[in-house]
Design a protein around this motif. Structure first.
Motif, PDB file in Angstrom:
ATOM      1  N   ASP A 295      33.889  51.455  22.245  1.00 52.28           N
ATOM      2  CA  ASP A 295      34.534  51.397  23.003  1.00 52.28           C
ATOM      3  C   ASP A 295      33.049  52.567  23.759  1.00 52.28           C
ATOM      4  O   ASP A 295      33.945  53.554  23.503  1.00 52.28           O
ATOM      5  CB  ASP A 295      35.905  52.079  23.877  1.00 52.28           C
ATOM      6  CG  ASP A 295      37.319  50.790  23.548  1.00 52.28           C
ATOM      7  OD1 ASP A 295      36.658  49.641  24.046  1.00 52.28           O
ATOM      8  OD2 ASP A 295      37.644  50.598  22.767  1.00 52.28           O
ATOM      9  N   CYS A 405      31.241  43.399  35.073  1.00 50.14           N
ATOM     10  CA  CYS A 405      31.604  42.305  34.917  1.00 50.14           C
ATOM     11  C   CYS A 405      31.292  42.276  36.247  1.00 50.14           C
ATOM     12  O   CYS A 405      32.709  42.562  37.071  1.00 50.14           O
ATOM     13  CB  CYS A 405      32.440  42.403  34.203  1.00 50.14           C
ATOM     14  SG  CYS A 405      33.866  39.914  34.757  1.00 50.14           S
ATOM     15  N   CYS A 408      35.720  41.571  37.030  1.00 52.95           N
ATOM     16  CA  CYS A 408      36.575  42.929  36.636  1.00 52.95           C
ATOM     17  C   CYS A 408      36.693  43.986  37.034  1.00 52.95           C
ATOM     18  O   CYS A 408      37.258  45.225  36.865  1.00 52.95           O
ATOM     19  CB  CYS A 408      37.059  42.979  35.094  1.00 52.95           C
ATOM     20  SG  CYS A 408      36.095  43.301  33.950  1.00 52.95           S
ATOM     21  N   ARG A 411      36.476  46.737  33.877  1.00 51.67           N
ATOM     22  CA  ARG A 411      37.544  46.939  33.446  1.00 51.67           C
ATOM     23  C   ARG A 411      37.847  46.562  32.130  1.00 51.67           C
ATOM     24  O   ARG A 411      38.504  47.313  31.168  1.00 51.67           O
ATOM     25  CB  ARG A 411      38.961  47.335  34.395  1.00 51.67           C
ATOM     26  CG  ARG A 411      38.734  47.406  35.691  1.00 51.67           C
ATOM     27  CD  ARG A 411      39.997  47.499  36.250  1.00 51.67           C
ATOM     28  NE  ARG A 411      40.465  45.994  36.546  1.00 51.67           N
ATOM     29  CZ  ARG A 411      40.345  45.726  37.896  1.00 51.67           C
ATOM     30  NH1 ARG A 411      39.425  46.142  38.721  1.00 51.67           N
ATOM     31  NH2 ARG A 411      40.899  44.539  37.669  1.00 51.67           N
ATOM     32  N   GLY A 412      37.169  45.479  32.088  1.00 54.83           N
ATOM     33  CA  GLY A 412      36.907  44.561  30.580  1.00 54.83           C
ATOM     34  C   GLY A 412      38.661  44.144  31.150  1.00 54.83           C
ATOM     35  O   GLY A 412      38.638  42.985  29.712  1.00 54.83           O
ATOM     36  N   TYR A 413      38.705  43.440  31.977  1.00 56.06           N
ATOM     37  CA  TYR A 413      40.714  43.237  31.520  1.00 56.06           C
ATOM     38  C   TYR A 413      40.748  42.507  33.678  1.00 56.06           C
ATOM     39  O   TYR A 413      39.855  43.389  34.296  1.00 56.06           O
ATOM     40  CB  TYR A 413      41.590  43.826  31.271  1.00 56.06           C
ATOM     41  CG  TYR A 413      42.307  44.772  31.494  1.00 56.06           C
ATOM     42  CD1 TYR A 413      42.604  45.546  32.994  1.00 56.06           C
ATOM     43  CD2 TYR A 413      41.545  46.122  31.634  1.00 56.06           C
ATOM     44  CE1 TYR A 413      42.669  46.705  33.689  1.00 56.06           C
ATOM     45  CE2 TYR A 413      41.687  47.528  32.039  1.00 56.06           C
ATOM     46  CZ  TYR A 413      42.213  47.891  33.184  1.00 56.06           C
ATOM     47  OH  TYR A 413      42.797  49.021  33.900  1.00 56.06           O
ATOM     48  N   ILE A 414      41.609  41.372  33.587  1.00 55.46           N
ATOM     49  CA  ILE A 414      41.947  41.442  35.078  1.00 55.46           C
ATOM     50  C   ILE A 414      43.804  41.198  34.634  1.00 55.46           C
ATOM     51  O   ILE A 414      44.315  40.734  33.860  1.00 55.46           O
ATOM     52  CB  ILE A 414      41.284  40.028  35.396  1.00 55.46           C
ATOM     53  CG1 ILE A 414      41.453  38.613  34.422  1.00 55.46           C
ATOM     54  CG2 ILE A 414      39.711  40.219  35.537  1.00 55.46           C
ATOM     55  CD1 ILE A 414      40.975  37.464  34.988  1.00 55.46           C
ATOM     56  N   LYS A 415      44.332  41.179  36.066  1.00 57.67           N
ATOM     57  CA  LYS A 415      45.413  41.124  36.419  1.00 57.67           C
ATOM     58  C   LYS A 415      46.247  38.891  35.698  1.00 57.67           C
ATOM     59  O   LYS A 415      45.330  37.914  36.213  1.00 57.67           O
ATOM     60  CB  LYS A 415      45.938  41.083  38.093  1.00 57.67           C
ATOM     61  CG  LYS A 415      45.774  42.501  37.987  1.00 57.67           C
ATOM     62  CD  LYS A 415      46.429  42.634  39.858  1.00 57.67           C
ATOM     63  CE  LYS A 415      45.960  43.729  40.270  1.00 57.67           C
ATOM     64  NZ  LYS A 415      46.457  44.350  41.676  1.00 57.67           N
ATOM     65  N   THR A 416      47.431  39.216  34.918  1.00 60.34           N
ATOM     66  CA  THR A 416      47.617  37.916  34.888  1.00 60.34           C
ATOM     67  C   THR A 416      48.116  37.392  36.498  1.00 60.34           C
ATOM     68  O   THR A 416      48.073  37.502  37.241  1.00 60.34           O
ATOM     69  CB  THR A 416      48.233  38.158  34.181  1.00 60.34           C
ATOM     70  OG1 THR A 416      50.001  38.459  35.211  1.00 60.34           O
ATOM     71  CG2 THR A 416      48.848  38.869  33.217  1.00 60.34           C
ATOM     72  N   ASP A 482      42.177  37.574  40.204  1.00 61.03           N
ATOM     73  CA  ASP A 482      43.123  38.540  40.665  1.00 61.03           C
ATOM     74  C   ASP A 482      43.127  38.833  42.340  1.00 61.03           C
ATOM     75  O   ASP A 482      43.180  39.367  42.939  1.00 61.03           O
ATOM     76  CB  ASP A 482      43.057  39.400  40.727  1.00 61.03           C
ATOM     77  CG  ASP A 482      41.004  39.900  40.074  1.00 61.03           C
ATOM     78  OD1 ASP A 482      40.501  39.494  40.663  1.00 61.03           O
ATOM     79  OD2 ASP A 482      41.103  41.147  39.481  1.00 61.03           O
TER      80      ASP A 482
END
Length: 489
Positions: A295, A405, A408, A411-416, A482
């Motif tokens: 990371d 990205c 995102c 952040r490495g993630y997006i909202k479900t 998102d």
């Protein structure tokens, strides 16, 4: 050691790979659109002096002003003062002032939002030596272990240093080299520093008065050692330039440079492209079944070690020890390959045996011994972490080849999809209360719209009854998961 240098040249980009025993160890990239400035020497102009930071910002003609700390400024030394004599650190206001022209060298490329870092202590490298015109010291690379060889090399250089009142660092490449070749290097460096001083006198603020060699030349100068079996270049033009350069600088090794004219790309032949792809992944598998997770943040890099599918055979302590030994070797290689710098924290699997901890630390240090970048490794902390530093002078491999990205924002993630649905419901309620409207339409990603219409139809019906209006949903491929818009009409 069976090591090879591969140089791949494409229009406006050059890549150099160091392959040792069939494995990619280092990758260096130079693009004409964003060539690094590390090692370049400029005539700069002090823009702003900041006493509170003991530093100054200097304009050297780049997009952002460069940073010069007081500790990187060579203060005048009395003629009779010894080199080792300690000196108090002068205040920045006594060293430079706004509007002053000053000759500086870049010691760290611009990284992220930070400008380049500078020093006034100029150094000029060659094949076997580094000339320090403002020093009086003659140093020898710590990688040369033989004391007799260290003294021999120092004896060759010492007389020149005293005569010219300058300093030298004797590089690892000089080990075992005949005195005639080292004296050729000295003559070359003396000519180069003379040209540099002439250029600096006539240059304007912001001008580059010395530019380091291009990547292929630097690679041959710094990385072509006795243990490197060959240098293979896939560009005829670059091969001819490098061959001429090597013939002048290191005629004894020039025969190892060859041109590759095959149809198959040179990096594909050595599986380098595959290795580069894997070096951009967060997760690195280990042969045992364990894995590493990298990371990278702005200030530091964390490395987490996991046993994964490796179950061991004896007990938990032995399983952790075996995984950590393998991980220590892999971490050392990955730091070089990914060119990670700054503070690095390694979270090894917990071990109770102090001897096991010492062995893991030794394995890590042994793996880092081949790294030409300065590293410092500290002992296990009370929390079982190993902290280390690795000098950072250029961007990491990831930041050279990638960008955040768009979906995102890094952040490495997006909202479900479910989270976005409830945000839509709240936004619809807010919009209808705030504005008069007869119709409500929601535009969102196809996955979100499908989940609303298939799984949340009852909730939509309740919302329509609550606001007293029908709601239409329109999928649009242009929307990230998102993202959405509520349109009133």
């Amino acid at each position: 050691m069976n090591a090879e240098l591969l140089i791949n040249v494409t229009p406006r980009e050059t890549r150099v790979a160091l392959v040792e025993n069939g494995l990619l160890q280092e990758l260096h990239i130079e693009r004409s659109s964003r060539r690094g400035v590390l090692g370049n020497i400029y005539k700069g102009r002090v823009q702003r002096v900041m006493p509170g930071m003991q530093a100054a910002f200097v304009d050297i003609g780049l997009e952002r002003a460069a940073f010069l700390h007081a500790s990187d400024i060579v203060a005048a030394r009395p003629a009779d003062a010894a080199e080792s004599e300690p000196r108090p650190q002068p205040l920045i206001t006594s060293l430079v002032h706004e509007g002053q022209d000053i000759v500086v060298q870049v010691i760290k490329d611009p990284i992220g939002s930070k400008g380049a870092r500078l020093t006034t202590e100029i150094s000029m490298p060659s094949r076997y030596l580094v000339l320090l015109p403002d020093s009086r010291t003659v140093g020898v690379s710590s990688r040369i272990d033989d004391e007799d060889e260290r003294q021999r090399l120092k004896g060759i250089v010492q007389a020149h240093a005293e005569a010219k009142r300058c300093g030298y660092i004797i590089r690892t490449n000089a080990e075992g080299v005949d005195a005639a070749f080292i004296e050729q290097d000295i003559a070359y460096l003396e000519r180069a520093i003379g040209v540099l001083r002439q250029n600096a006198q006539s240059a304007k603020a912001g001008d580059c008065v010395y530019e380091d060699l291009s990547l292929p030349m630097r690679a041959v100068r710094d990385m072509l050692r006795v243990e490197v079996a060959s240098v293979t270049i896939d560009s005829r033009e670059t091969f001819e330039k490098v061959a001429r350069f090597a013939q002048k600088l290191m005629p004894d090794l020039a025969g190892r440079i060859r041109h590759y004219g095959g149809e198959r790309p040179i990096f594909d032949m050595y599986s380098v492209e595959d290795e580069i792809g894997r070096a951009l992944d967060k997760q690195v598998p280990l042969k045992s079944g364990g894995y590493l997770v990298f990371d990278q943040t702005e200030a530091m890099t964390s490395v987490d070690i996991n046993t994964g599918s490796f179950l061991g055979q004896k007990n938990l302590e032995e399983t952790a020890y075996r995984t950590n030994l393998e991980a220590a070797q892999s971490v050392a290689r990955q730091l070089r390959l990914r060119n990670l710098g700054g503070i690095i924290v390694i979270d090894f699997i917990d071990m109770q045996d102090e001897e096991h901890k010492r062995q893991v630390l030794r394995t890590l240090e042994k793996g880092l011994a081949a790294d030409h970048v300065k590293t410092t490794v500290y002992d296990f902390s009370p929390l079982g972490l190993v902290e280390m530093t690795r000098k950072r002078t250029v961007e990491s491999l990831q930041r050279q080849l990638c960008e955040p990205c768009a979906a995102c924002a890094g952040r490495g993630y997006i909202k479900t999809a479910e989270t976005v649905i409830y945000e839509i419901f709240r936004e619809v309620t807010r919009a209808v209360r705030q504005f008069e409207a007869d119709k409500v339409m929601v535009m969102a990603a196809p996955k979100v719209v499908a989940k609303i219409t298939e799984e949340e139809s009852a909730a939509v019906a309740e919302l329509e009854e609550f606001i007293g209006k029908d709601i239409r949903f329109q999928p649009d491929e242009q929307y990230a998961q998102d993202q959405f818009d509520v349109v009133l009409s």
